[in-house]
Scaffold this motif. Structure first.
Motif, PDB file in Angstrom:
ATOM      1  N   LYS A   4       0.796  -1.221   0.000  1.00  0.00           N
ATOM      2  CA  LYS A   4       0.000   0.000   0.000  1.00  0.00           C
ATOM      3  C   LYS A   4       0.835   1.282   0.000  1.00  0.00           C
ATOM      4  CE  LYS A   4      -3.967  -2.277   2.090  1.00  0.00           C
ATOM      5  NZ  LYS A   4      -4.874  -2.415   3.240  1.00  0.00           N
ATOM      6  N   HIS A   5       2.057   1.189   0.522  1.00  0.00           N
ATOM      7  CA  HIS A   5       2.885   2.400   0.605  1.00  0.00           C
ATOM      8  C   HIS A   5       4.261   2.185  -0.027  1.00  0.00           C
ATOM      9  CE1 HIS A   5      -0.128   4.328   3.122  1.00  0.00           C
ATOM     10  NE2 HIS A   5      -0.228   3.183   3.755  1.00  0.00           N
ATOM     11  N   GLY A   6       4.342   1.232  -0.967  1.00  0.00           N
ATOM     12  CA  GLY A   6       5.604   0.972  -1.643  1.00  0.00           C
ATOM     13  C   GLY A   6       6.594   0.183  -0.812  1.00  0.00           C
ATOM     14  N   ILE A   7       6.172  -0.216   0.381  1.00  0.00           N
ATOM     15  CA  ILE A   7       6.985  -1.016   1.293  1.00  0.00           C
ATOM     16  C   ILE A   7       6.021  -1.823   2.162  1.00  0.00           C
ATOM     17  CG2 ILE A   7       7.070   0.843   3.030  1.00  0.00           C
ATOM     18  CD1 ILE A   7       9.915  -0.117   3.745  1.00  0.00           C
ATOM     19  N   LEU A   8       6.389  -3.028   2.544  1.00  0.00           N
ATOM     20  CA  LEU A   8       5.529  -3.857   3.396  1.00  0.00           C
ATOM     21  C   LEU A   8       5.328  -3.171   4.743  1.00  0.00           C
ATOM     22  CD1 LEU A   8       4.042  -6.514   4.099  1.00  0.00           C
ATOM     23  CD2 LEU A   8       6.270  -7.474   4.741  1.00  0.00           C
ATOM     24  N   THR A   9       4.069  -2.946   5.120  1.00  0.00           N
ATOM     25  CA  THR A   9       3.758  -2.320   6.405  1.00  0.00           C
ATOM     26  C   THR A   9       2.967  -3.286   7.275  1.00  0.00           C
ATOM     27  OG1 THR A   9       1.767  -1.307   5.429  1.00  0.00           O
ATOM     28  CG2 THR A   9       3.766   0.036   5.514  1.00  0.00           C
ATOM     29  N   VAL A  10       3.416  -3.451   8.513  1.00  0.00           N
ATOM     30  CA  VAL A  10       2.776  -4.372   9.456  1.00  0.00           C
ATOM     31  C   VAL A  10       2.410  -3.612  10.725  1.00  0.00           C
ATOM     32  CG1 VAL A  10       2.993  -6.498  10.788  1.00  0.00           C
ATOM     33  CG2 VAL A  10       4.157  -6.296   8.571  1.00  0.00           C
ATOM     34  N   GLY A  11       1.134  -3.593  11.058  1.00  0.00           N
ATOM     35  CA  GLY A  11       0.699  -2.965  12.294  1.00  0.00           C
ATOM     36  C   GLY A  11       0.791  -3.963  13.433  1.00  0.00           C
ATOM     37  N   ILE A  12       1.242  -3.511  14.595  1.00  0.00           N
ATOM     38  CA  ILE A  12       1.259  -4.350  15.790  1.00  0.00           C
ATOM     39  C   ILE A  12       0.425  -3.664  16.854  1.00  0.00           C
ATOM     40  CG2 ILE A  12       2.675  -5.249  17.682  1.00  0.00           C
ATOM     41  CD1 ILE A  12       4.815  -5.941  15.741  1.00  0.00           C
ATOM     42  N   THR A  13      -0.555  -4.404  17.368  1.00  0.00           N
ATOM     43  CA  THR A  13      -1.438  -3.848  18.378  1.00  0.00           C
ATOM     44  C   THR A  13      -1.759  -4.920  19.411  1.00  0.00           C
ATOM     45  OG1 THR A  13      -3.446  -2.524  18.718  1.00  0.00           O
ATOM     46  CG2 THR A  13      -3.617  -4.374  17.178  1.00  0.00           C
ATOM     47  N   GLY A  14      -2.478  -4.532  20.440  1.00  0.00           N
ATOM     48  CA  GLY A  14      -2.844  -5.463  21.502  1.00  0.00           C
ATOM     49  C   GLY A  14      -3.304  -4.683  22.711  1.00  0.00           C
ATOM     50  N   GLY A  15      -4.005  -5.342  23.594  1.00  0.00           N
ATOM     51  CA  GLY A  15      -4.512  -4.685  24.793  1.00  0.00           C
ATOM     52  C   GLY A  15      -3.405  -4.349  25.777  1.00  0.00           C
ATOM     53  N   ILE A  16      -3.737  -3.531  26.746  1.00  0.00           N
ATOM     54  CA  ILE A  16      -2.791  -3.124  27.773  1.00  0.00           C
ATOM     55  C   ILE A  16      -2.239  -4.354  28.501  1.00  0.00           C
ATOM     56  CG2 ILE A  16      -4.680  -2.762  29.440  1.00  0.00           C
ATOM     57  CD1 ILE A  16      -3.026  -0.476  30.617  1.00  0.00           C
ATOM     58  N   GLY A  17      -0.927  -4.394  28.645  1.00  0.00           N
ATOM     59  CA  GLY A  17      -0.293  -5.511  29.352  1.00  0.00           C
ATOM     60  C   GLY A  17       0.007  -6.725  28.496  1.00  0.00           C
ATOM     61  N   ALA A  18      -0.388  -6.686  27.222  1.00  0.00           N
ATOM     62  CA  ALA A  18      -0.170  -7.843  26.346  1.00  0.00           C
ATOM     63  C   ALA A  18       1.304  -7.974  25.958  1.00  0.00           C
ATOM     64  CB  ALA A  18      -1.028  -7.728  25.092  1.00  0.00           C
ATOM     65  N   GLY A  19       2.010  -6.839  25.896  1.00  0.00           N
ATOM     66  CA  GLY A  19       3.434  -6.868  25.566  1.00  0.00           C
ATOM     67  C   GLY A  19       3.769  -6.444  24.161  1.00  0.00           C
ATOM     68  N   LYS A  20       2.897  -5.630  23.540  1.00  0.00           N
ATOM     69  CA  LYS A  20       3.146  -5.230  22.153  1.00  0.00           C
ATOM     70  C   LYS A  20       4.411  -4.391  22.004  1.00  0.00           C
ATOM     71  CE  LYS A  20      -0.013  -1.272  22.238  1.00  0.00           C
ATOM     72  NZ  LYS A  20      -0.246  -1.364  23.705  1.00  0.00           N
ATOM     73  N   THR A  21       4.695  -3.545  22.993  1.00  0.00           N
ATOM     74  CA  THR A  21       5.902  -2.726  22.921  1.00  0.00           C
ATOM     75  C   THR A  21       7.152  -3.598  23.046  1.00  0.00           C
ATOM     76  OG1 THR A  21       4.728  -0.836  23.878  1.00  0.00           O
ATOM     77  CG2 THR A  21       7.133  -0.749  23.911  1.00  0.00           C
ATOM     78  N   THR A  22       7.100  -4.598  23.915  1.00  0.00           N
ATOM     79  CA  THR A  22       8.224  -5.533  24.055  1.00  0.00           C
ATOM     80  C   THR A  22       8.466  -6.260  22.740  1.00  0.00           C
ATOM     81  OG1 THR A  22       7.698  -5.855  26.394  1.00  0.00           O
ATOM     82  CG2 THR A  22       9.136  -7.488  25.372  1.00  0.00           C
ATOM     83  N   VAL A  23       7.390  -6.684  22.087  1.00  0.00           N
ATOM     84  CA  VAL A  23       7.497  -7.353  20.787  1.00  0.00           C
ATOM     85  C   VAL A  23       8.176  -6.425  19.781  1.00  0.00           C
ATOM     86  CG1 VAL A  23       6.135  -8.134  18.788  1.00  0.00           C
ATOM     87  CG2 VAL A  23       5.594  -8.977  21.084  1.00  0.00           C
TER      88      VAL A  23
END
Length: 211
Positions: A4-23
């Protein structure tokens, strides 16, 4: 597939405490480019004068202390009032999305990365999933999430539950996701899972070549 933007884009999300930032931090260790929507939102809320004016109009002058966002004051309000939370999101989300799209265009043009991760708590709620090629949801058992937040933020169980209730149900997020990481184990187990997805995204990017 054409990205969609000329490069592969992957969104990472999750609820509070799930550890998305650590991932996302592990993805960075492996060499991935990560855009943190929450950091962009904080930057814009403190530096964008138009946005600051709108926030003060909704929450009052107490929303800023010495030019800096009064985070606790704002958090106490938005986690107690759905109306105020949605009002804040309605003015902050468009500004953040505009900035992310601009950053994606720049990163794609530089050609240094094969894919980009966008970490955001409200990917589905804001409709930003439509701008991404894939969305990966990070989730964990509710009790594990509650324990993590109590230890991290030194808050009560009731405060954590209030914040969890303000978010989209994790089961719905998993159903909407293209991929899911269950983060119930230790950091070594999580690193192995992230390594798998890092290799997968590299392969998708190289095999598609953006076309």
């Amino acid at each position: 597939m054409a990205f969609k933007h000329g490069i592969l884009t992957v969104g990472i999300t999750g609820g509070i405490g799930a550890g998305k930032t650590t991932v996302c931090k592990i993805f960075e260790e492996f060499g991935a480019k990560v855009i943190y929507a929450d950091e962009l939102a904080k930057e814009l809320m403190e530096n964008d004068e138009s946005l600051k004016k709108k926030i003060k109009k909704i929450f009052g002058v107490e929303s800023y202390i010495g030019g800096k966002l009064n985070r606790k004051f704002i958090a106490d309000i938005i986690f107690s009032s759905d109306e105020k939370r949605k009002l804040l999101e309605s003015i902050v989300h468009p500004a953040v999305i505009k900035r992310i799209l601009s950053d994606l265009k720049k990163i794609a043009g530089e050609g240094k990365y094969s894919f980009v991760i966008v970490e955001a708590a409200l990917i589905f709620e804001s409709g930003f999933d439509k701008e991404l090629d894939y969305v990966l949801v990070v989730d964990a058992d509710d009790e594990i999430k509650i324990k993590r937040i109590i230890e991290r933020d030194k808050c009560s169980r009731e405060e954590v539950l209030k914040r969890m209730r303000a978010q989209l149900d994790s089961k719905i997020k998993r159903e909407l996701a293209d991929m899911v990481i269950i983060n119930d184990g230790d950091i070594d187990e999580l690193r192995k899972k992230v390594s798998f997805f890092y290799s997968l995204f590299e392969k998708i990017s190289k095999s598609s070549g953006g076309n």
